[in-house]
Scaffold this active site. Structure first.
Site, PDB file in Angstrom:
ATOM      1  N   GLU A  48       0.818  -1.260  -0.226  1.00 12.20           N
ATOM      2  CA  GLU A  48      -0.101  -0.088  -0.101  1.00 12.20           C
ATOM      3  C   GLU A  48       0.875   1.354   0.049  1.00 12.20           C
ATOM      4  OE1 GLU A  48      -3.033  -0.257   2.825  1.00 12.20           O
ATOM      5  OE2 GLU A  48      -3.503  -2.472   2.739  1.00 12.20           O
TER       6      GLU A  48
ATOM      7  N   HIS B  49       1.351  -0.760  17.172  1.00 13.31           N
ATOM      8  CA  HIS B  49       1.454   0.548  17.505  1.00 13.31           C
ATOM      9  C   HIS B  49       2.516   0.953  18.620  1.00 13.31           C
ATOM     10  CE1 HIS B  49      -2.889  -0.092  16.117  1.00 13.31           C
ATOM     11  NE2 HIS B  49      -2.709   1.228  15.712  1.00 13.31           N
TER      12      HIS B  49
END
Length: 761
Positions: free
Chosen positions: A484, A694
């Site tokens: 992506e 994260h």
């Protein structure tokens, strides 16, 4: 006539150009000192306060600013610091703060989850490892700063004790009243110190009051605010609710406080006000400007809403404000120089909402005639948009005639897929995105500015895809992704490609930490124009014999993470998005992509706060997902992904999506979501995330094996996939490769053990 006060509940932290994000990331990478970080972010904070003052807001919030998350701020204020972050006494207080949020080499970050039904994430308080104590009166320091620097008599904002405690975890062995008793003296101390400093108004946020509360919750709320009234008299407290109307209306509005803040945009607060009235001794802080959407409101209508409220509550006892904090919208439309003027005139970001609030308060207090011309401008802006782009649906939605059922049931499909895909036991994959380096972002910016040609940019993207296909093969992943690299954001990208959307240049909002997103704006009918993801997916598939997943964002997530016109049916828009994605999925399949992932991380997030509204939402969400995915062949495997949710609430809906494989975050919640699958039988294939993406820390092989083995106690090994929690876009290359190597090594070792077990049987 009596002056009607205006108020704001919270202002965006990020700065007009995301200056806040850049300073944070420079600090994390060691490029600036703690002192420099605090100086730069102070300038951003003061600029926001200055603008609110100039726009004539009477009650300006202070203490709503944060370097990461306001819930984490509250935890650190009260010394709620997990033990694993207390052992290193060489850290500064700020370093400990960021360690809780982001983790360290030796300690996993605290859990992160969604703030009610928004795309904002908060750090979940962990109560069980430390006795609370007041470490710093943050609201007081921010109050003094605003007064000394700008002459602003600010309104300190606190996260209320009922909400703070209810959002936390780790007190399972204690009764709720005993937990309240631990924190109540600390809140009293904070408020007393504010009063002693001369504070006139305090905003105490209790959004939990807009959810279903137990009788015990209500009793504790009464006890807390009665204690405040007794211990700290003669200070004006606003108990602020938002995101919905309050169920226990009569109890909440009668809590001892000077003012009660209600949301008149979402829910049925006006009906409750009309039915039950409002205490004669209280002020009503009326949220009449939508704090969560970007469309300019018809001020004629909102003025009428205020008049309806004024028929029940005296004008001098009404404060005009937004329905919630403005952290959920971008900062200003002033920077949007290239938007269509018709659309730009119909938009209202945080600064413009402040103008709307001030204008309504002025008109409400002095008579609508005084502001009639400006109100008429807002009406005309909305009408111009109505006539330009959206065809209001009067007939049945055309998507309704499309089939939403796969050709064969899952058990039959999966046999066909296993034979064709030939994947090993416990297949490994990633969620979709791979690290987007500074170089990737620079090349994209050069392309957008016209400094490089389309061909040059496409060749660069292909070089990144090839590099990472090679890396994934070397690591040993079983199902690959193209990475992506051409996408800025998982929703914004599709907003740029689908008709009916537009993407702003500076319309950023905070999602989590320093991560900001630009939600696209839906202004017209949504439709498919041309293939959006096929070129990159097909290129990646040609580079490898392994299967490469096609990657799309699902219809529910695109809807929930976009700014949707508030004068049209959200469900109509949802079906339009689903029908458009269906055509994209068919294009991927025609071009040989045999695994297609349609991500729905926002499905649970969009669940209404009121239980009675769940059924309609979930039915329409499931139908939209199936509408998008149902036309593929039985041999094409449909994946989906979700994150940071209490999946117990939507377990049946997850199954009803009829996706062949679902991947779900579990490691950031420290594996607690696995309990949902311990209590319910899930009959399809599933990947429970084995490490938190994260956080910059690299999990060890043994840590990942422990996470997998716990899940395998619940999920049959034949149904289980191994993957990270979420996409890897925000991570650095080195840490990503190291973590994925450990993940694949862990999978291989467990696979060998499982295969030996099968053979021995």
């Amino acid at each position: 006539m009596a002056k009607v006060f205006s108020s704001n509940l919270g202002y965006p932290r990020i700065g007009e150009q995301r200056e806040w994000k850049r300073e944070l990331e420079k600090f994390w990478s060691g490029k600036i000192s703690e002192k420099e970080l605090l100086e730069e972010t102070k300038a951003i904070r003061l600029e926001g306060l200055r603008k609110q003052k100039e726009k004539g807001i009477d009650l300006i919030p202070v203490g709503d600013f944060s370097l990461y998350d306001h819930v984490l701020d509250t935890s650190v204020t009260f010394g709620v610091i997990p033990k694993r972050f207390q052992e290193d006494d060489t850290r500064t207080q700020l370093e400990t703060y960021f360690a809780i949020a982001r983790g360290t080499h030796d300690a996993v970050a605290s859990e992160m989850t969604k703030w009610f039904n928004t795309n904002y994430h908060y750090i979940v308080p962990e109560f069980n490892e430390s006795k609370p104590s007041l470490k710093e009166n943050r609201p007081l320091s921010f109050y003094k700063e605003a007064k000394e620097e700008l002459g602003i008599e600010g309104k300190p904002v606190l996260l209320g004790p009922i909400t703070f405690i209810k959002l936390g975890k780790g007190y399972e062995d204690k009764e709720f009243p005993s937990i309240v008793q631990e924190f109540l003296p600390l809140y009293i101390q904070v408020i007393k110190e504010l009063k002693e400093a001369g504070v006139k108004w305090i905003q105490i946020d209790e959004p939990i009051f807009s959810t279903a509360l137990t009788q015990e919750d209500l009793e504790q709320a009464e006890y807390v605010y009665e204690t405040f009234a007794k211990e700290i008299p003669e200070i004006n407290i606003i108990i602020q609710t938002y995101f919905e109307s309050v169920d226990s209306y009569e109890t909440i509005v009668n809590l001892p406080a000077t003012a009660i803040g209600l949301d008149f945009v979402h829910g049925n607060s006006l009906d409750l006000l009309s039915k039950h009235g409002f205490p004669k001794d209280k002020i009503l802080a009326a949220g009449v400007i939508d704090g969560r959407n970007v469309w300019r409101q018809n001020l004629n209508h909102q003025s009428g809403l205020l008049e309806s409220i004024g028929n029940i509550v005296d004008k001098e006892r009404i404060i005009v404000q937004a329905s919630s904090s403005l952290i959920h919208v971008p900062v200003t439309t002033e920077s949007e120089k290239t938007l269509d003027p018709v659309i730009k005139d119909a938009l209202s970001f945080a600064d413009e909402k402040l103008d709307e609030i001030a204008l309504l308060a002025k008109g409400f207090g002095s008579g609508k005639e005084a502001i009639l011309l400006e109100i008429e401008e807002s009406v005309n802006a909305i009408e111009a948009l109505n006539h330009s782009d959206y065809r209001k649906q009067t007939d049945a939605n055309p998507a309704g005639s499309l089939n939403t059922d796969r050709k064969l049931p899952f058990k039959e499909r999966i046999s066909i897929q296993k034979e064709q895909l030939q994947l090993p036991l416990l297949p490994t994959t990633t969620i979709g995105s791979l690290p987007q380096t500074a170089e990737v972002r620079r090349e994209r910016l050069k392309w957008r500015k016209g400094d490089i040609t389309d061909q040059t940019y496409e060749e660069y993207i292909q070089s990144e895809i090839k590099k990472w296909i090679d890396i994934q093969e070397e690591i040993g992943l079983d199902v690959l992704v193209h990475g992506e690299f051409e996408r800025t954001d998982m929703v914004e990208y599709f907003g740029e490609k689908l008709d009916g959307f537009l993407v702003t240049k500076f319309g950023w909002v905070q999602s989590y930490g320093s991560r900001c997103v630009r939600p696209p704006v839906i202004f017209g009918d949504v439709s498919f124009d041309k293939p959006m993801t096929v070129k990159e997916s097909v290129y990646a598939q040609k580079l490898t014999k392994k299967k490469v997943k096609g990657m799309l964002t699902g219809p529910v997530t695109i809807l929930n993470w976009s700014f949707v016109r508030d004068d049209i049916s959200r469900f109509d828009v949802l079906d339009q998005i689903a029908a458009a994605l269906r055509l994209e999925i068919e294009e991927l399949e025609k071009n040989g992509i045999k695994i297609i992932q349609v991500d729905e991380p926002a499905l649970r997030e969009g669940l209404p706060l009121k239980v009675e509204k769940w059924n309609q939402y979930l039915q329409r969400a499931v139908n939209a997902f199936k509408l998008a995915t149902a036309s593929v062949q039985n041999s094409t495997q449909i994946h989906t992904h979700m994150c940071y949710s209490d999946f117990q609430d939507i377990f049946e809906a997850i199954s009803a999506l009829d996706a062949d494989v679902i991947s779900i975050e579990t490691s950031r919640s420290h594996g607690e979501l696995i309990s949902t699958f311990e209590e319910n039988t899930y009959d399809k294939e599933i990947g429970l995330g084995v490490y938190d993406i994260h956080s910059p820390r690299v999990p060890s092989k043994e840590e990942i094996k422990a996470n997998v083995n716990r899940a395998l106690q619940t999920i049959p090994v034949s149904q289980y996939w191994i993957n990270p929690d979420c996409g890897l876009k925000t991570r650095q290359e080195a840490e990503t490769i190291a973590a994925l190597k450990n993940m694949v090594a862990a999978a291989k070792e467990i696979r060998e053990v499982q295969l030996i077990g099968v053979q021995s049987k």
